[in-house]
Write an enzyme that holds these catalytic residues in place. Structure first.
Site, PDB file in Angstrom:
ATOM      1  N   PRO A 295       3.289  -8.849   7.466  1.00  0.00           N
ATOM      2  CA  PRO A 295       4.561  -8.207   7.144  1.00  0.00           C
ATOM      3  C   PRO A 295       5.234  -8.891   5.952  1.00  0.00           C
ATOM      4  O   PRO A 295       5.233 -10.120   5.860  1.00  0.00           O
ATOM      5  CB  PRO A 295       5.388  -8.414   8.422  1.00  0.00           C
ATOM      6  CG  PRO A 295       4.794  -9.620   9.084  1.00  0.00           C
ATOM      7  CD  PRO A 295       3.336  -9.661   8.689  1.00  0.00           C
ATOM      8  N   GLY A 296       5.754  -8.107   5.044  1.00  0.00           N
ATOM      9  CA  GLY A 296       6.478  -8.652   3.900  1.00  0.00           C
ATOM     10  C   GLY A 296       7.892  -8.101   3.896  1.00  0.00           C
ATOM     11  O   GLY A 296       8.869  -8.776   4.252  1.00  0.00           O
ATOM     12  N   ARG A 334      13.323  -0.579  -8.528  1.00  0.00           N
ATOM     13  CA  ARG A 334      12.777   0.299  -7.487  1.00  0.00           C
ATOM     14  C   ARG A 334      13.257   1.756  -7.598  1.00  0.00           C
ATOM     15  O   ARG A 334      12.549   2.665  -7.211  1.00  0.00           O
ATOM     16  CB  ARG A 334      13.026  -0.272  -6.081  1.00  0.00           C
ATOM     17  CG  ARG A 334      12.268  -1.592  -5.876  1.00  0.00           C
ATOM     18  CD  ARG A 334      12.225  -2.067  -4.436  1.00  0.00           C
ATOM     19  NE  ARG A 334      11.365  -1.238  -3.614  1.00  0.00           N
ATOM     20  CZ  ARG A 334      11.771  -0.324  -2.768  1.00  0.00           C
ATOM     21  NH1 ARG A 334      13.072  -0.111  -2.599  1.00  0.00           N
ATOM     22  NH2 ARG A 334      10.925   0.389  -2.078  1.00  0.00           N
ATOM     23  N   TYR A 338      10.302   4.274  -7.948  1.00  0.00           N
ATOM     24  CA  TYR A 338      10.005   5.092  -6.762  1.00  0.00           C
ATOM     25  C   TYR A 338      11.155   5.990  -6.326  1.00  0.00           C
ATOM     26  O   TYR A 338      11.124   6.536  -5.226  1.00  0.00           O
ATOM     27  CB  TYR A 338       9.666   4.211  -5.542  1.00  0.00           C
ATOM     28  CG  TYR A 338       8.880   2.961  -5.800  1.00  0.00           C
ATOM     29  CD1 TYR A 338       7.545   3.020  -6.180  1.00  0.00           C
ATOM     30  CD2 TYR A 338       9.462   1.708  -5.628  1.00  0.00           C
ATOM     31  CE1 TYR A 338       6.808   1.856  -6.381  1.00  0.00           C
ATOM     32  CE2 TYR A 338       8.733   0.545  -5.821  1.00  0.00           C
ATOM     33  CZ  TYR A 338       7.407   0.623  -6.213  1.00  0.00           C
ATOM     34  OH  TYR A 338       6.700  -0.522  -6.406  1.00  0.00           O
ATOM     35  N   CYS A 365      18.889  -0.510 -21.936  1.00  0.00           N
ATOM     36  CA  CYS A 365      18.979   0.581 -22.903  1.00  0.00           C
ATOM     37  C   CYS A 365      18.044   1.723 -22.564  1.00  0.00           C
ATOM     38  O   CYS A 365      17.118   2.019 -23.329  1.00  0.00           O
ATOM     39  CB  CYS A 365      18.697   0.042 -24.282  1.00  0.00           C
ATOM     40  SG  CYS A 365      19.962  -1.123 -24.746  1.00  0.00           S
ATOM     41  N   TYR A 394      10.795  -7.036  -2.820  1.00  0.00           N
ATOM     42  CA  TYR A 394      10.348  -6.337  -4.029  1.00  0.00           C
ATOM     43  C   TYR A 394      11.477  -6.079  -5.026  1.00  0.00           C
ATOM     44  O   TYR A 394      11.452  -5.088  -5.745  1.00  0.00           O
ATOM     45  CB  TYR A 394       9.632  -5.021  -3.655  1.00  0.00           C
ATOM     46  CG  TYR A 394       8.483  -5.234  -2.693  1.00  0.00           C
ATOM     47  CD1 TYR A 394       7.340  -5.916  -3.089  1.00  0.00           C
ATOM     48  CD2 TYR A 394       8.555  -4.791  -1.377  1.00  0.00           C
ATOM     49  CE1 TYR A 394       6.303  -6.149  -2.198  1.00  0.00           C
ATOM     50  CE2 TYR A 394       7.513  -5.011  -0.477  1.00  0.00           C
ATOM     51  CZ  TYR A 394       6.391  -5.681  -0.903  1.00  0.00           C
ATOM     52  OH  TYR A 394       5.360  -5.899  -0.021  1.00  0.00           O
TER      53      TYR A 394
HETATM   54  N1  LLP Z   1      -0.712  -6.867   2.842  1.00  0.00           N
HETATM   55  C1  LLP Z   1      -1.209  -6.257   1.739  1.00  0.00           C
HETATM   56  C2  LLP Z   1      -2.638  -6.348   1.457  1.00  0.00           C
HETATM   57  C3  LLP Z   1      -0.354  -5.554   0.888  1.00  0.00           C
HETATM   58  O1  LLP Z   1      -0.856  -4.949  -0.181  1.00  0.00           O
HETATM   59  C4  LLP Z   1       1.032  -5.500   1.168  1.00  0.00           C
HETATM   60  C5  LLP Z   1       1.947  -4.791   0.290  1.00  0.00           C
HETATM   61  C6  LLP Z   1       1.506  -6.155   2.316  1.00  0.00           C
HETATM   62  C7  LLP Z   1       0.605  -6.816   3.133  1.00  0.00           C
HETATM   63  C8  LLP Z   1       2.956  -6.178   2.703  1.00  0.00           C
HETATM   64  O2  LLP Z   1       3.448  -4.916   2.998  1.00  0.00           O
HETATM   65  P1  LLP Z   1       4.968  -4.758   3.497  1.00  0.00           P
HETATM   66  O3  LLP Z   1       5.035  -5.324   4.907  1.00  0.00           O
HETATM   67  O4  LLP Z   1       5.835  -5.511   2.577  1.00  0.00           O
HETATM   68  O5  LLP Z   1       5.200  -3.308   3.445  1.00  0.00           O
HETATM   69  N2  LLP Z   1       6.518  -2.732  -4.661  1.00  0.00           N
HETATM   70  C9  LLP Z   1       6.547  -1.773  -3.579  1.00  0.00           C
HETATM   71  C10 LLP Z   1       5.800  -2.253  -2.377  1.00  0.00           C
HETATM   72  C11 LLP Z   1       4.352  -2.580  -2.658  1.00  0.00           C
HETATM   73  C12 LLP Z   1       3.645  -3.104  -1.450  1.00  0.00           C
HETATM   74  C13 LLP Z   1       2.358  -3.726  -1.870  1.00  0.00           C
HETATM   75  N3  LLP Z   1       1.582  -4.266  -0.812  1.00  0.00           N
HETATM   76  C14 LLP Z   1       8.002  -1.440  -3.227  1.00  0.00           C
HETATM   77  O6  LLP Z   1       8.904  -1.973  -3.862  1.00  0.00           O
HETATM   78  O7  LLP Z   1       8.258  -0.635  -2.333  1.00  0.00           O
END
Ligand code: LLP
Length: 442
Positions: A295-296, A334, A338, A365, A394
């Site tokens: 989880p991130g 973001r 997105y 700009c 992010y």
């Molecule tokens: N593991 C892998 C292999 C991943 O590619 C990712 C996210 C995570 C874990 C963590 O996922 P999370 O729990 O954070 O959803 N920049 C984008 C999000 C890109 C996510 C990339 N990979 C945004 O701002 O929404």
């Protein structure tokens, strides 16, 4: 405990986070400012860790996906909460190691790790490297042979689960750049290829279906497909995976369009996942694998708030009102990337009724430099502090120096105390890597 436990309105009618008045933080540290709530981050790390203990006998590891927010302090917090981390670049790995994070609790990802990154990872003794191409398997085996290391590895698998989320953050569709597809047979081929490598110790498989996903069943479906795969591979090659890394991706609350989850929901998500994995292992007669999860966003997303100072207010009669802030797509790209939505509040006027809808524009700009469109706010004047909520994931990690703006500083708040964890850049930093060749100086 409520999801937004330390975010409240204090007696002065101001936004408070981690016991700190947001208007005071803005005055003391300047804006734009990222504010991170330490208790919230710890609560979420613990929620995942305890759930894995509870529902899977602790036979697993939570890895904080540090791409969501990477800086020395966050690795120190993760370490003190006794969880691992995943990194996706030499830069993230270097940051983790410089914070004293134990290498053996680091998983290294990336669909195109450079030879230098692979070498750095192996020499640092990272716990596991997740292989995402034949080129990488061959390079890594050769490199480990030279270094006299037998490296633990996983293979990234594409289970073919289409999660309901923004196309840019879906990762397991048939046309994905990530992973080896089960459906077209390449997952089995690479498994045989890696098993034949003498310097690689294949522990199992990894998958990640996407990000900002709320359907728990999507994860259960991914687990199903992965256990089917593990079962098939065992039948065909006699290799039995000891580890299944199920990735990250659980969603968070940004606006009222999203469910407002509590730690109990994240606990339930782990419960469902573990339950399904166990059930399917019994069906196949497999040993329960060690589970890793990554989880991130759900650990740091709602822990973060960005504070801005309102500048010019531009009313276009009959069309819209823009409030320009001192940040923008350079601290939060973001919306531009997105069309992500955010909740915005006037940190010093929390009890004032919202009387208008405004668009929060950045100072870059270009017209696409927007933070949030049509958000309800009370009357806003230049100098007011605006807070954008749920910016912990992010935002800093995708910040840039576009237009040569400074990447903002970050503070970690807890019990009324605020500590700088990322310093604001200076003009000196902005030109630090610039070189003026002799012949241009004359
Ligand atoms: N593991 C892998 C292999 C991943 O590619 C990712 C996210 C995570 C874990 C963590 O996922 P999370 O729990 O954070 O959803 N920049 C984008 C999000 C890109 C996510 C990339 N990979 C945004 O701002 O929404």
């Amino acid at each position: 405990m409520n999801q937004r436990s330390t975010l409240k309105v204090n007696g002065a009618g101001h936004l408070e986070i981690g016991g700190c008045d947001a208007v005071e933080l803005a005055a003391r540290f300047g804006t734009p400012l990222y504010v991170f709530d330490e208790d919230y981050i710890r609560l979420m790390m613990r929620t995942y860790r305890l759930a894995l203990d509870k529902y899977y006998g602790g036979n697993g590891m939570v890895l904080y996906a540090s791409k969501a927010f990477s800086c020395k302090a966050i690795y120190a917090v993760a370490n003190s909460e006794n969880i691992g981390v995943d990194v996706v670049s030499g830069g993230e790995l270097y940051t983790a190691l410089s914070a004293g994070f134990p290498a053996e609790k680091i998983y290294m990802h990336g669909n195109n790790k450079t030879p230098e990154e692979l070498e750095f990872a192996v020499k640092s003794g990272v716990g596991v490297i997740v292989i995402d191409s034949y080129l990488e398997a061959d390079r890594l085996d050769e490199l480990c042979g030279r270094a006299g290391v037998k490296q633990n590895v996983l293979i990234r698998i594409n289970p073919g689960v289409e999660a309901h989320t923004h196309a840019y953050v879906q990762t397991a569709t048939p046309d994905s750049k990530f992973g080896f597809s089960i459906a077209n047979g390449t997952a089995e081929e690479i498994t045989r290829h890696v098993l034949a490598k003498s310097n690689l110790n294949l522990q199992g498989f990894h998958c990640h279906i996407g990000s900002q996903i709320f359907e728990k069943q999507s994860f259960a479906l991914a687990a199903d497909k992965m256990i089917d795969f593990i079962g098939t591979i065992k039948e065909r090659t006699s290799f039995e995976a000891q580890t299944l890394n199920i990735g990250g991706g659980f969603g968070i609350y940004y606006t009222d369009e999203d469910p407002k989850l509590t730690p109990a929901d994240y606990d339930e998500y782990v419960k469902i996942l573990c339950g399904r994995i166990e059930e399917r292992c019994v069906e196949y007669g497999l040993k329960k694998p060690f589970i890793a999860m990554e989880p991130g966003r759900s650990i740091v997303g709602e822990a973060g708030v960005t504070l801005y100072t309102a500048g010019a207010v531009k009313e276009i009669p009959g069309i819209k009102t823009y409030v320009a802030v001192d940040g923008g797509m350079f601290d939060n790209p973001r919306y531009a990337l997105y069309q992500s939505k955010y909740t915005v509040v006037a940190a010093g006027k929390m009890n004032a009724p919202c009387t208008q809808k405004v668009t929060i524009a950045g100072k870059c700009c270009e017209s696409g430099d927007i933070i949030a469109v049509d958000v309800p706010l009370p009357e806003v004047k230049s100098g007011d502090v605006l807070a954008v909520l749920s910016t912990g994931a992010y935002n800093y990690s995708m910040a840039s120096n576009y237009n040569r703006n400074f990447i903002p500083s970050a503070v970690l708040v807890r019990d009324g105390d605020a500590q700088t964890i990322i310093k604001k850049q200076t003009y000196e930093d902005i030109v630090r890597n610039d070189v003026l060749p002799e012949r241009l100086i004359k």
